[in-house]
Motif scaffolding. Structure first.
Motif, short mmCIF file in Angstrom:
data_model
loop_
_atom_site.label_atom_id
_atom_site.label_comp_id
_atom_site.label_asym_id
_atom_site.label_seq_id
_atom_site.Cartn_x
_atom_site.Cartn_y
_atom_site.Cartn_z
N THR A 1 1.48 -0.71 -0.13
CA THR A 1 0.17 -0.31 0.32
C THR A 1 0.83 1.88 -0.20
OG1 THR A 1 -0.17 0.33 2.33
CG2 THR A 1 -1.54 -1.55 1.02
N LYS B 1 -5.85 1.14 5.00
CA LYS B 1 -4.71 0.77 6.32
C LYS B 1 -5.00 -0.12 6.93
CE LYS B 1 -2.56 3.95 9.12
NZ LYS B 1 -0.69 3.63 8.23
N GLN C 1 3.21 -0.74 3.92
CA GLN C 1 3.08 -0.10 3.56
C GLN C 1 3.99 1.19 3.33
OE1 GLN C 1 -0.93 1.09 6.71
NE2 GLN C 1 -0.43 -1.27 7.85
#
Length: 225
Positions: free
Chosen positions: A202, A210, A220
């Motif tokens: 992400t 998230k 992330q």
């Protein structure tokens, strides 16, 4: 020695708010209003309302694409494609994340294959991919009639689970030469494709994504201009 039958790793990227710090369709609409005077402020207001549905994952894509194309339906496909190239050079380049450029450059130096797949119309996705020297790109294809985009979607739109279908179709067309190993996205709309690849990543994930990334221990990243 590498196995010649082993598929080449394909690094796949979402576009809007992943590679660029904005939504390319929204920037395009402002370009149509502010630069080309092909629509007015009411068009941008309607765009804002429809985009709020997108961020909630409930957008009616057919309606949005038809709306998006309404100011330029009188222009030929070539005229629109040329305007898209101009728009990317004049506007979109300001919003490309430096980290995106660095990552794509690094992957290309390693001879990795890269693709952009987006729920934005193909002519905009293709224009940005060309600027970034990304060799493969897939967007929402439009029907063409007598040299003009009709505003109607052709085939499966690359949106939500449609991205999985379109990517699998593309890989099949390449006779299995490529295997999608990584997918980068910011949006909960892309959860189906993130779940398909071995290495989901992400970038500036929206709150819903998230939470998914934290629960699944996905990589992330946080990028800024």
């Amino acid at each position: 020695m590498s196995n010649p039958l082993q598929p080449t790793s394909l690094f796949v990227f979402d576009m809007d708010e992943t590679l660029i710090a904005h939504d390319l369709s929204v920037l395009w609409h402002h370009f149509l209003v502010d630069e080309l005077k092909l629509a007015d402020a009411s068009f941008l207001k309607a765009d804002e309302q429809m985009m709020s549905d997108y961020y909630q994952g409930v957008m009616d894509l057919d309606s949005y694409i038809e709306f998006s194309m309404s100011p330029v339906k009188h222009l030929s496909t070539k005229e629109i494609d040329d305007l898209a190239d101009l728009f990317v050079k004049k506007v979109a380049t300001k919003y490309i994340y430096p980290d995106a450029i660095a990552l794509i450059t690094n992957l290309k130096q390693q001879d990795k294959a890269c693709m952009i797949i987006s729920a934005t119309v193909t002519f905009l996705v293709r224009a940005l991919a060309k600027h970034l020297a990304v060799e493969f790109s897939e967007g929402v294809d439009l029907q063409v009639k007598s040299g003009f985009y009709t505003g109607l979607i052709s085939g499966v739109p690359s949106y939500q689970s449609g991205k999985v279908i379109r990517l699998k179709q593309w890989i099949k067309q390449q006779s299995g030469k490529y295997q999608a190993t990584h997918f980068y996205s910011d949006s909960i709309n892309d959860l189906p494709l993130l779940l398909e690849v071995p290495n989901p990543v992400t970038i500036n994930a929206c709150p819903k994504l998230k939470r998914e990334a934290e629960q699944r221990n996905w990589t992330q990243l946080s990028w800024s201009l």
